[in-house]
Design a protein around this motif. Structure first.
Motif, PDB file in Angstrom:
ATOM      1  N   LEU A   1       0.813  -1.223   0.000  1.00 55.63           N
ATOM      2  CA  LEU A   1       0.000   0.000   0.000  1.00 55.63           C
ATOM      3  C   LEU A   1       0.848   1.275   0.000  1.00 55.63           C
ATOM      4  O   LEU A   1       0.364   2.352   0.327  1.00 55.63           O
ATOM      5  N   GLY A   2       2.128   1.137  -0.339  1.00 53.26           N
ATOM      6  CA  GLY A   2       2.903   2.346  -0.607  1.00 53.26           C
ATOM      7  C   GLY A   2       4.095   2.618   0.284  1.00 53.26           C
ATOM      8  O   GLY A   2       4.875   3.525   0.005  1.00 53.26           O
ATOM      9  N   MET A   3       4.250   1.885   1.376  1.00 60.01           N
ATOM     10  CA  MET A   3       5.453   2.107   2.180  1.00 60.01           C
ATOM     11  C   MET A   3       6.657   1.489   1.476  1.00 60.01           C
ATOM     12  O   MET A   3       6.515   0.503   0.756  1.00 60.01           O
ATOM     13  N   SER A   4       7.838   2.057   1.696  1.00 59.63           N
ATOM     14  CA  SER A   4       9.044   1.372   1.246  1.00 59.63           C
ATOM     15  C   SER A   4       9.337   0.264   2.258  1.00 59.63           C
ATOM     16  O   SER A   4       8.881   0.341   3.406  1.00 59.63           O
ATOM     17  N   PRO A   5      10.103  -0.765   1.858  1.00 57.48           N
ATOM     18  CA  PRO A   5      10.474  -1.795   2.832  1.00 57.48           C
ATOM     19  C   PRO A   5      11.149  -1.181   4.072  1.00 57.48           C
ATOM     20  O   PRO A   5      10.897  -1.608   5.190  1.00 57.48           O
TER      21      PRO A   5
ATOM     22  N   VAL B   1      10.918   0.320   9.888  1.00 57.42           N
ATOM     23  CA  VAL B   1      10.891   1.353  10.935  1.00 57.42           C
ATOM     24  C   VAL B   1       9.587   1.260  11.740  1.00 57.42           C
ATOM     25  O   VAL B   1       9.582   1.351  12.970  1.00 57.42           O
ATOM     26  N   ALA B   2       8.465   1.044  11.031  1.00 57.18           N
ATOM     27  CA  ALA B   2       7.162   0.933  11.709  1.00 57.18           C
ATOM     28  C   ALA B   2       7.137  -0.243  12.682  1.00 57.18           C
ATOM     29  O   ALA B   2       6.442  -0.207  13.703  1.00 57.18           O
ATOM     30  N   ALA B   3       7.911  -1.284  12.361  1.00 57.24           N
ATOM     31  CA  ALA B   3       7.909  -2.502  13.183  1.00 57.24           C
ATOM     32  C   ALA B   3       9.053  -2.531  14.185  1.00 57.24           C
ATOM     33  O   ALA B   3       9.231  -3.536  14.880  1.00 57.24           O
ATOM     34  N   THR B   4       9.840  -1.433  14.242  1.00 52.83           N
ATOM     35  CA  THR B   4      10.977  -1.410  15.186  1.00 52.83           C
ATOM     36  C   THR B   4      10.961  -0.124  16.011  1.00 52.83           C
ATOM     37  O   THR B   4      10.285  -0.073  17.037  1.00 52.83           O
ATOM     38  N   SER B   5      11.646   0.926  15.532  1.00 54.34           N
ATOM     39  CA  SER B   5      11.766   2.126  16.380  1.00 54.34           C
ATOM     40  C   SER B   5      10.426   2.804  16.621  1.00 54.34           C
ATOM     41  O   SER B   5      10.147   3.287  17.724  1.00 54.34           O
ATOM     42  N   SER B   6       9.586   2.850  15.595  1.00 57.15           N
ATOM     43  CA  SER B   6       8.300   3.514  15.731  1.00 57.15           C
ATOM     44  C   SER B   6       7.417   2.755  16.736  1.00 57.15           C
ATOM     45  O   SER B   6       6.781   3.360  17.614  1.00 57.15           O
ATOM     46  N   ALA B   7       7.427   1.434  16.632  1.00 54.71           N
ATOM     47  CA  ALA B   7       6.653   0.602  17.567  1.00 54.71           C
ATOM     48  C   ALA B   7       7.177   0.759  18.997  1.00 54.71           C
ATOM     49  O   ALA B   7       6.398   0.876  19.954  1.00 54.71           O
ATOM     50  N   ALA B   8       8.506   0.805  19.141  1.00 51.16           N
ATOM     51  CA  ALA B   8       9.092   0.957  20.485  1.00 51.16           C
ATOM     52  C   ALA B   8       8.710   2.307  21.089  1.00 51.16           C
ATOM     53  O   ALA B   8       8.446   2.402  22.293  1.00 51.16           O
ATOM     54  N   SER B   9       8.650   3.339  20.262  1.00 51.86           N
ATOM     55  CA  SER B   9       8.240   4.661  20.759  1.00 51.86           C
ATOM     56  C   SER B   9       6.799   4.624  21.232  1.00 51.86           C
ATOM     57  O   SER B   9       6.474   5.163  22.293  1.00 51.86           O
ATOM     58  N   LEU B  10       5.931   4.009  20.441  1.00 55.64           N
ATOM     59  CA  LEU B  10       4.523   3.908  20.861  1.00 55.64           C
ATOM     60  C   LEU B  10       4.415   3.186  22.210  1.00 55.64           C
ATOM     61  O   LEU B  10       3.631   3.575  23.070  1.00 55.64           O
ATOM     62  N   LEU B  11       5.215   2.144  22.378  1.00 51.33           N
ATOM     63  CA  LEU B  11       5.139   1.375  23.622  1.00 51.33           C
ATOM     64  C   LEU B  11       5.851   2.070  24.791  1.00 51.33           C
ATOM     65  O   LEU B  11       5.785   1.609  25.932  1.00 51.33           O
ATOM     66  N   GLY B  12       6.555   3.163  24.467  1.00 52.66           N
ATOM     67  CA  GLY B  12       7.246   3.907  25.522  1.00 52.66           C
ATOM     68  C   GLY B  12       8.502   3.221  26.025  1.00 52.66           C
ATOM     69  O   GLY B  12       8.961   3.483  27.130  1.00 52.66           O
ATOM     70  N   ILE B  13       9.083   2.332  25.178  1.00 54.79           N
ATOM     71  CA  ILE B  13      10.301   1.639  25.601  1.00 54.79           C
ATOM     72  C   ILE B  13      11.407   1.806  24.558  1.00 54.79           C
ATOM     73  O   ILE B  13      12.283   0.959  24.412  1.00 54.79           O
ATOM     74  N   ASP B  14      11.375   2.958  23.885  1.00 56.07           N
ATOM     75  CA  ASP B  14      12.383   3.217  22.854  1.00 56.07           C
ATOM     76  C   ASP B  14      13.758   3.497  23.454  1.00 56.07           C
ATOM     77  O   ASP B  14      14.747   3.497  22.737  1.00 56.07           O
ATOM     78  N   HIS B  15      13.831   3.719  24.766  1.00 57.93           N
ATOM     79  CA  HIS B  15      15.157   3.856  25.392  1.00 57.93           C
ATOM     80  C   HIS B  15      15.802   2.478  25.586  1.00 57.93           C
ATOM     81  O   HIS B  15      16.992   2.379  25.843  1.00 57.93           O
ATOM     82  N   LEU B  16      15.005   1.410  25.446  1.00 55.40           N
ATOM     83  CA  LEU B  16      15.517   0.059  25.666  1.00 55.40           C
ATOM     84  C   LEU B  16      15.693  -0.732  24.381  1.00 55.40           C
ATOM     85  O   LEU B  16      16.657  -1.482  24.223  1.00 55.40           O
ATOM     86  N   ILE B  17      14.718  -0.645  23.495  1.00 58.81           N
ATOM     87  CA  ILE B  17      14.710  -1.501  22.302  1.00 58.81           C
ATOM     88  C   ILE B  17      14.262  -0.706  21.065  1.00 58.81           C
ATOM     89  O   ILE B  17      13.921   0.462  21.165  1.00 58.81           O
ATOM     90  N   GLY B  18      14.265  -1.384  19.924  1.00 58.65           N
ATOM     91  CA  GLY B  18      13.708  -0.804  18.696  1.00 58.65           C
ATOM     92  C   GLY B  18      14.751  -0.311  17.705  1.00 58.65           C
ATOM     93  O   GLY B  18      14.428  -0.046  16.558  1.00 58.65           O
ATOM     94  N   THR B  19      16.009  -0.171  18.138  1.00 58.55           N
ATOM     95  CA  THR B  19      17.069   0.228  17.210  1.00 58.55           C
ATOM     96  C   THR B  19      18.341  -0.560  17.528  1.00 58.55           C
ATOM     97  O   THR B  19      18.488  -1.086  18.631  1.00 58.55           O
ATOM     98  N   LEU B  20      19.225  -0.608  16.537  1.00 53.30           N
ATOM     99  CA  LEU B  20      20.545  -1.198  16.779  1.00 53.30           C
ATOM    100  C   LEU B  20      21.496  -0.039  17.046  1.00 53.30           C
ATOM    101  O   LEU B  20      22.089   0.535  16.131  1.00 53.30           O
ATOM    102  N   GLU B  21      21.583   0.338  18.287  1.00 53.88           N
ATOM    103  CA  GLU B  21      22.438   1.452  18.699  1.00 53.88           C
ATOM    104  C   GLU B  21      23.141   1.083  19.996  1.00 53.88           C
ATOM    105  O   GLU B  21      22.586   0.347  20.820  1.00 53.88           O
ATOM    106  N   LYS B  22      24.283   1.651  20.167  1.00 55.22           N
ATOM    107  CA  LYS B  22      25.062   1.460  21.389  1.00 55.22           C
ATOM    108  C   LYS B  22      24.192   1.727  22.619  1.00 55.22           C
ATOM    109  O   LYS B  22      23.498   2.743  22.685  1.00 55.22           O
TER     110      LYS B  22
END
Ligand SMILES: [Zn+2]
Length: 403
Positions: free
Chosen positions: A329-333, A338-359
């Motif tokens: 429906l128009g999103m790029s892969p 992003v919708a299934a990782t960092s964006s989802a973690a932000s919605l859940l309020g746990i983006d300080h813990l998970i959702g990205t591959l960062e130090k």
């Protein structure tokens, strides 16, 4: 203890990709991500042999029902089923979800409070499964949608009682039913349920207790009631109009589309034993839902991935089908990831813990054979999931057997 992955394609969850990257993991955390020249590998680090593969953050599904098993008539199944059996099924579904690369899920309505026992069993390592953020029972009006997995309540004070009951049982967040739905007989998806006052009282109570709120809404009016009352996400958001879209963008409310729920019901249909009423409603809503998704994406509304897994033929463990539907429906892969990782973690309020591959983040990641940026559907191919890591431990996939 140090683990290292070398020569891997790193998709960071924020929209960037690095070819031939290195990821260093210390205990449960990501210690370093970069290219080989800039990451120094401590002596004794154990190599995870993922060379040439793609590594992405552990996937997050913001809308599942672990108590439902994808049966054609989930209402009837739930009503007839021994609650103890439901819990055993949920444990099995949780394992399948983890094996599919989903290291975190948000459960938006279980038939009883046993979801909190499952959550604890997974947290303590008794059973394999994703981290769970759970609502307990969904809060609906008397006779409302989802009452087979819900707590019926009426009037602002009744709603507040229902919220407190979920909090007392251990709810991480609260789910409200703001319109009729597809699965519950006799409820109309295009009509609002719970009044604005009821939603406002319930959402204020959740917020006062530091909890986030998800609101189920197909109906335009139900969406607006929930947004105005302060919901953090609108689930489905099927009949979105311009005003609802503007409100969501302005207030930073997430859309959790759950395209898979209507799609699987329509695709399997009557022949598969789905009740006629459910098939009719799903068919009637599907085109509008696609249009609303496209509108939200165009308008820049925050979108977090959710499947509604557990609804008819929408199986736990097949959660990654939603990414393919979003791409269709128009999103790029990359946007779907992003919708299934960092964006989802932000919605859940746990983006300080998970959702990205960062130090510094917890080492929740999926190791995939192939490039999902070329073909997003490879995330659905079980034989390509080489490893699933949760907080630094390889918990599933062939690499976990070698480690
Ligand atoms: Zn749902």
């Amino acid at each position: 203890m140090f683990l290292v992955l070398r020569g891997v394609r790193v998709i960071d969850g924020l929209g960037h990709v690095r070819e031939r990257g290195t990821i260093l993991i210390q205990n449960d955390r990501i210690a370093e991500v970069g290219d080989a020249r800039h990451v120094s590998i401590p002596r004794g680090a154990i190599e995870v042999d993922a060379r040439g593969m793609t590594v992405l953050p552990g996937l997050i599904d913001c809308h599942v029902h672990l108590c439902l098993g994808g049966e054609p008539d989930v209402v009837k199944t739930t009503q007839a089923e021994d609650p103890a059996l439901t819990l055993l099924k949920a444990a099995s579904s949780a394992r399948r979800t983890l094996e599919a690369g989903f290291t975190t899920v948000r459960d938006l309505g279980f038939r009883n409070h046993a979801i909190f026992a499952l959550k604890k069993a997974i947290e303590t390592g008794l059973l394999p499964g994703p981290r769970i953020q759970a609502a307990g029972l969904a809060i609906c009006m008397t006779g409302g949608h989802a009452r087979f997995i819900g707590r019926e309540a009426d009037g602002p004070s009744g709603i507040v009682d229902a919220v407190r009951e979920q909090l007392s049982a251990g709810a991480d967040m609260i789910k409200f039913i703001a319109s009729g739905g597809v699965l519950t007989p006799g409820t109309l998806p295009d009509r609002a349920q719970l009044t604005q006052e009821e939603l406002a009282a319930g959402i204020a109570e959740a917020r006062r207790n530091g909890r986030r709120v998800a609101a189920h809404a197909h109906a335009t009016e139900g969406m607006k009631n929930a947004i105005r009352a302060g919901a953090h996400s609108i689930e489905h958001a099927t009949l979105m109009d311009q005003e609802a879209s503007d409100l969501m963008r302005k207030q930073g409310v997430y859309m959790v589309p759950t395209l898979s729920a209507l799609a699987t019901a329509v695709a399997c249909g009557l022949a598969a034993g789905i009740p006629e009423d459910v098939v009719n409603k799903a068919q009637a809503l599907r085109a509008r839902h696609s249009a609303s998704f496209k509108q939200a994406h165009r308008a820049g509304i925050l979108i977090a991935m959710g499947t509604d897994a557990g609804t008819p033929f929408n199986y736990h463990g097949e959660n990654a089908q939603e990414l393919e539907r979003m791409v269709a429906l128009g999103m790029s892969p990359m946007e779907a990831i992003v919708a299934a990782t960092s964006s989802a973690a932000s919605l859940l309020g746990i983006d300080h813990l998970i959702g990205t591959l960062e130090k510094g983040k917890l080492a929740d990641l999926v190791i995939v054979n192939g490039n999902p940026l070329r073909r997003i559907s490879i995330l659905q191919e079980k034989n390509r999931i080489a490893g699933v890591m949760q907080a630094g431990r390889l918990v599933s996939g062939p690499l976990s057997k070698r480690a």
